[in-house]
Motif scaffolding. Structure first.
Motif, PDB file in Angstrom:
ATOM      1  N   VAL A  36       0.817  -1.327  -0.067  1.00 27.27           N
ATOM      2  CA  VAL A  36      -0.003  -0.068  -0.079  1.00 27.27           C
ATOM      3  C   VAL A  36       0.899   0.964   0.000  1.00 27.27           C
ATOM      4  N   PRO A  39       4.455   1.715  -3.626  1.00 27.40           N
ATOM      5  CA  PRO A  39       4.459   1.948  -5.019  1.00 27.40           C
ATOM      6  C   PRO A  39       4.789   3.378  -5.512  1.00 27.40           C
ATOM      7  N   GLN A  40       4.163   4.316  -4.354  1.00 30.40           N
ATOM      8  CA  GLN A  40       4.410   5.543  -4.716  1.00 30.40           C
ATOM      9  C   GLN A  40       5.871   6.062  -4.600  1.00 30.40           C
ATOM     10  N   ALA A  79      -8.334  -3.392  -8.297  1.00 30.62           N
ATOM     11  CA  ALA A  79      -7.380  -2.379  -7.458  1.00 30.62           C
ATOM     12  C   ALA A  79      -6.454  -3.343  -6.915  1.00 30.62           C
ATOM     13  N   MET A  83      -2.195  -3.437  -7.263  1.00 30.52           N
ATOM     14  CA  MET A  83      -1.311  -3.214  -6.285  1.00 30.52           C
ATOM     15  C   MET A  83      -0.513  -4.449  -6.208  1.00 30.52           C
ATOM     16  N   SER A 130       2.402   2.581  10.505  1.00 30.82           N
ATOM     17  CA  SER A 130       2.375   2.952  11.737  1.00 30.82           C
ATOM     18  C   SER A 130       2.802   1.926  12.981  1.00 30.82           C
ATOM     19  N   GLY A 146       6.529   7.752   6.655  1.00 30.71           N
ATOM     20  CA  GLY A 146       5.631   7.979   5.417  1.00 30.71           C
ATOM     21  C   GLY A 146       6.349   7.801   4.001  1.00 30.71           C
ATOM     22  N   THR A 147       5.621   7.997   3.016  1.00 29.61           N
ATOM     23  CA  THR A 147       5.985   7.520   1.664  1.00 29.61           C
ATOM     24  C   THR A 147       7.372   8.000   1.233  1.00 29.61           C
ATOM     25  N   MET A 414      -9.464  -2.747   4.083  1.00 27.03           N
ATOM     26  CA  MET A 414      -9.091  -2.653   2.710  1.00 27.03           C
ATOM     27  C   MET A 414      -9.452  -3.480   1.913  1.00 27.03           C
ATOM     28  N   ARG A 431      -7.168  -0.337  16.500  1.00 29.80           N
ATOM     29  CA  ARG A 431      -7.768   0.985  16.119  1.00 29.80           C
ATOM     30  C   ARG A 431      -9.342   0.879  16.022  1.00 29.80           C
TER      31      ARG A 431
ATOM     32  N   ASP B  30      -7.641   8.678   8.981  1.00 31.53           N
ATOM     33  CA  ASP B  30      -8.842   7.773   8.309  1.00 31.53           C
ATOM     34  C   ASP B  30      -9.954   8.540   7.977  1.00 31.53           C
ATOM     35  N   ALA B  35      -9.594   4.753   3.985  1.00 33.35           N
ATOM     36  CA  ALA B  35      -8.482   3.572   3.619  1.00 33.35           C
ATOM     37  C   ALA B  35      -9.060   2.901   2.146  1.00 33.35           C
ATOM     38  N   MET B  38      -7.255   4.287  -0.731  1.00 31.29           N
ATOM     39  CA  MET B  38      -5.758   4.198  -0.930  1.00 31.29           C
ATOM     40  C   MET B  38      -5.263   3.062  -1.585  1.00 31.29           C
ATOM     41  N   LYS B  39      -6.354   2.579  -2.500  1.00 32.07           N
ATOM     42  CA  LYS B  39      -5.922   1.369  -3.390  1.00 32.07           C
ATOM     43  C   LYS B  39      -5.524   1.939  -4.666  1.00 32.07           C
ATOM     44  N   VAL B  40      -4.547   2.461  -4.641  1.00 31.16           N
ATOM     45  CA  VAL B  40      -4.031   3.329  -5.743  1.00 31.16           C
ATOM     46  C   VAL B  40      -2.489   3.210  -5.729  1.00 31.16           C
ATOM     47  N   VAL B  41      -2.023   3.189  -7.035  1.00 35.70           N
ATOM     48  CA  VAL B  41      -0.472   3.186  -7.238  1.00 35.70           C
ATOM     49  C   VAL B  41       0.102   4.599  -7.333  1.00 35.70           C
ATOM     50  N   THR B  42      -0.673   5.475  -7.565  1.00 36.23           N
ATOM     51  CA  THR B  42      -0.175   6.884  -7.638  1.00 36.23           C
ATOM     52  C   THR B  42      -1.043   7.627  -6.532  1.00 36.23           C
ATOM     53  N   PHE B  43      -0.532   8.806  -6.277  1.00 39.74           N
ATOM     54  CA  PHE B  43      -1.224   9.804  -5.494  1.00 39.74           C
ATOM     55  C   PHE B  43      -2.057  10.559  -6.436  1.00 39.74           C
ATOM     56  N   SER B  88      -3.149   6.553  11.680  1.00 36.76           N
ATOM     57  CA  SER B  88      -2.353   5.932  10.594  1.00 36.76           C
ATOM     58  C   SER B  88      -1.442   6.878   9.856  1.00 36.76           C
ATOM     59  N   GLU B  91       0.659   8.628   3.949  1.00 37.11           N
ATOM     60  CA  GLU B  91       1.050   9.872   3.247  1.00 37.11           C
ATOM     61  C   GLU B  91      -0.072  10.396   2.450  1.00 37.11           C
ATOM     62  N   HIS B  92      -0.731   9.405   2.111  1.00 36.48           N
ATOM     63  CA  HIS B  92      -2.223   9.740   1.394  1.00 36.48           C
ATOM     64  C   HIS B  92      -2.779  10.973   1.798  1.00 36.48           C
TER      65      HIS B  92
END
Ligand code: SF4
Lengths: 475, 214
Positions: A36, A39-40, A79, A83, A130, A146-147, A414, A431, B30, B35, B38-43, B88, B91-92
């Motif tokens: 998750v 990839p970025q 999706a 990923m 985290s 973070g990313t 997710m 959480r 959140d 969440a 967040m199922k993406v490979v780019t922002f 969480s 960074e999204h």
């Protein structure tokens, strides 16, 4: 300022230099990645034509989006498949070892690192997640990042960080019957607050902590972040070394064990180490803790009344009011008898073998309440396999639990495992934020795994210690 | 290989724009970006999902939320309360805010990882006390087009003809003002010291350290 603590020692050993920003550049001994958040970062690397600097110190798994029921490829959800494919490509290109689902080693990143012996005392460990603080149970310095920091670590093998203060949390005495590591950490967060740890790293010590096995220590360190601390750790000891000796890494490299042990001993906090703060908690006074609200700090002992918002510090009142409205609980009541629709036994906090074993003892010979859907999601494929061999799967299934494949699952919803509508969930995860388990009206009650098992059976939050004895049928 | 010198890191000593108030303590990531987005490979494209569950009901009908209000659509300085961005580490969250149009955040306090993630994007997270923040939020409500100037270097915020003192974490201030917030470039330039640190660690084997080819 702290001095001679494990934190200070490990920090100093890994410090490359102080950057112009005043932050320290720290060498990273183990970089764990998942599908998750990475990839970025790989994308940013490609944009800049950079390569992975330390692929040998990097390890990948897939956990967050992986389906826990039907795992055949391509995954049903586009999706998720995308990923997964992206991660496979990235690790192949960079030459990074990957505990993928066909390896038998896949699982939640914070379960597989310790399992394979990648997690070791005195290492710096980072992951774009985290709950990386989990690995501190072994006396590692482990941080969620973070990313952009993932990009830094991939590109340079280092991360920029500011040094934190160290708070020693000493849990004295012996935990009572039915009281677990999870209850200890929920109590710590309740007392110190979800922001109490900001600016701190937590060192957990004292008899109640030292007498825990590695899994219990992991449950505690796991939730350090919920208390606002950047990391949490326990000094390594014989319990730690025993675990390590039995992992793949040291089974394959036995000479390394003898070689590294002096290092592990050397990084333990000194007896006269200095801390920025010390907090003592009487472990023997605790009872099972459950949450009544929508932050992990909103917890109470199972027999305690839910606080009225007015009793709380002023800045917490508003959040408490909204939480009580969302959860539909009234001050003055206890959480006992709170009806649940779902029981989730899983997550990196509480889905290791001893967690499942203890929960199975509660479940054995009993039936899940007819209005409850209950699922067990083992933390890793290895946990799953051993549990199946031990017959735990049969116990859970006979009681009416759904037995799943390893992953994060309903901890964050997710994949397809989600709460629906306003369902209430007894959850062994970490959480209870609104929306966390996949439905924004869903209600999460955090508790230890035996309490989850008890709630599944009774159909409401219940004190596991009060469950009537059953005739346990021999399996 | 890319040298530190090859990469231009812009300095962020000053941000200005109109404000947008987001009220409430403990707004976690959140809530900032659920969440499922967040199922993406780019922002790219995350901006439209910022605060999604607070902005839309189950039928995707818009609810009352500043991010939905026409008068705040051009805003770039967000004003929040305490412990913003907890939860969480995704960074999204700052990415979604940035892509919606946020360039700076003023608040009572921020979760540490969130603030770090913001810094990595060049977004200052500056702090002030409860009262100051509430006054600023009220002012923004009344003056949606009003300009807010965030002076990162001087640690001040100016709005409506008034200048107030705010706090910017020292490391963050230095990073933004000196244009050294892009840590990748900065740290890459220390590659040989990094190798040396690695060699001195008992648990790192020589074969795990790449050759000094670069
Ligand atoms: S189990 Fe939950 S908390 Fe743990 S890594 Fe997965 S999503 Fe995060």
């Amino acid at each position: 300022m702290s001095d001679s603590t494990l934190y200070d020692k490990v920090w100093n050993r890994h410090k490359v230099t102080t950057l112009p920003t005043g932050q320290d550049q720290l060498f990273v001994g183990l970089h764990l990645i998942h599908e998750v958040t990475s990839p970025q970062a790989f994308g940013m690397l490609r944009e800049r034509d950079l390569e992975v600097a330390y692929p040998e110190l990097t390890h990948a798994t897939v956990d967050h989006i992986v389906p826990t029921a039907d795992q055949s490829r391509p995954y049903k959800e586009d999706a998720a498949e995308e990923m997964m494919a992206e991660l496979e490509q990235n690790v192949r290109d960079a030459g990074i070892e990957f505990s993928d689902p066909t390896s038998g080693n896949q699982g939640i990143v914070h379960v597989i690192g310790p399992e394979q012996g990648l997690t070791q005392p005195g290492k710096t460990i980072v992951c774009g997640d985290s709950h990386t603080s989990t690995h501190g149970a072994f006396g590692a310095l482990a941080f969620g990042i973070g990313t952009s920091q993932i990009r830094d670590v991939l590109a340079t093998g280092t991360v920029a960080m500011e040094k934190q203060k160290v708070r020693k949390i000493e849990v004295t005495g012996e935990l009572g019957e039915g009281v677990e590591a999870k209850d200890v950490i929920l109590e710590i967060i309740r007392r110190l607050g979800t922001e109490g740890g900001v600016g701190y790293v937590y060192e957990y010590a004292g008899e109640a902590i030292e007498s825990l096995g590695m899994e219990g220590r992991m449950s505690i360190c796991n939730m350090s972040i919920e208390g606002g601390a950047r990391a949490g750790y326990v000094n390594p000891d014989e319990t730690t070394y025993e675990w390590l000796e039995n992992t793949d890494y040291f089974q394959d490299n036995p000479e390394e064990f003898a070689k590294l042990k002096p290092y592990w001993e050397s990084i333990r906090s000194d007896a006269d180490a200095e801390y920025d703060d010390v907090v003592t908690i009487d472990g023997s006074s605790l009872e099972p803790v459950v949450t009544w609200g929508t932050t992990p700090g909103q917890g109470i002992g199972i027999s305690d009344p839910i606080p009225s918002p007015e009793e709380l510090p002023e800045d917490k009142q508003d959040t408490a009011r909204r939480a009580q409205e969302h959860m539909r609980v009234e001050p003055g009541e206890t959480m006992e008898g709170y009806e649940i629709d779902v029981a989730f036994l899983g997550s990196c906090t509480n889905a290791r073998l001893p967690d499942l074993r203890r929960a199975a003892e509660i479940v054995e010979g009993r039936q899940v309440h007819e209005d409850v859907r209950a699922l067990v999601v083992p933390g890793s494929q290895r946990v799953q396999k051993t549990a199946e061999e031990e017959g735990l799967k049969d116990v859970f299934e006979a009681a009416g639990f759904d037995w799943r494949n390893a992953g994060c699952s309903m901890c964050l919803g997710m994949n397809e495992d989600q709460l629906e509508g306003d369902e209430a969930c007894a959850s062994s995860s970490n959480r209870n934020f609104i929306g966390r388990q996949g439905s924004k009206d869903g209600r999460t009650v955090l508790m230890n795994p035996r309490m989850v098992a008890a709630a599944a059976i009774v159909g409401e939050v219940t004190d596991v210690r009060d469950l009537p004895e059953t005739e346990v049928t021999a399996r | 290989m890319t040298d530190a010198a090859d990469v231009e890191i812009p300095e962020v000593d000053y941000v200005s724009g109109s404000g947008i108030p987001i009220r409430g303590n403990d707004i976690d990531t959140d809530q900032i970006i659920p969440a499922r987005f967040m199922k993406v490979v780019t922002f790219d494209g995350l901006g439209e999902f910022a605060f999604f569950d607070l902005r839309f009901d189950e039928n995707d009908e818009p609810k009352e939320h500043p991010f939905n209000e026409q008068r705040f659509q051009d805003s770039s300085v967000m004003v929040v309360n305490s412990n913003f961005g907890c939860g969480s580490s995704r960074e999204h969250a700052p990415q979604a805010l940035m892509r919606w149009g946020i360039d700076a955040i003023i608040g009572e306090s921020f979760a540490a990882i969130f603030a770090g993630n913001c810094l990595a994007l060049g977004i200052p997270t500056v702090t002030a006390d409860t009262e100051t923040i509430q006054e600023l939020q009220d002012w923004v409500d009344e003056n949606p087009d009003g300009e807010i100037d965030v002076d990162v270097e001087a640690e001040t915020v100016t709005y409506g003809g008034e200048t107030i003192d705010v706090t910017v974490d020292d490391a963050q201030r230095k990073a933004l003002v000196d244009g050294v917030w892009d840590t990748t470039a900065l740290m890459k330039s220390n590659a040989s010291e990094v190798r040396k640190t690695a060699q001195d660690l008992p648990y790192v084997r020589d074969d795990q350290i790449p050759d000094a080819a670069d």
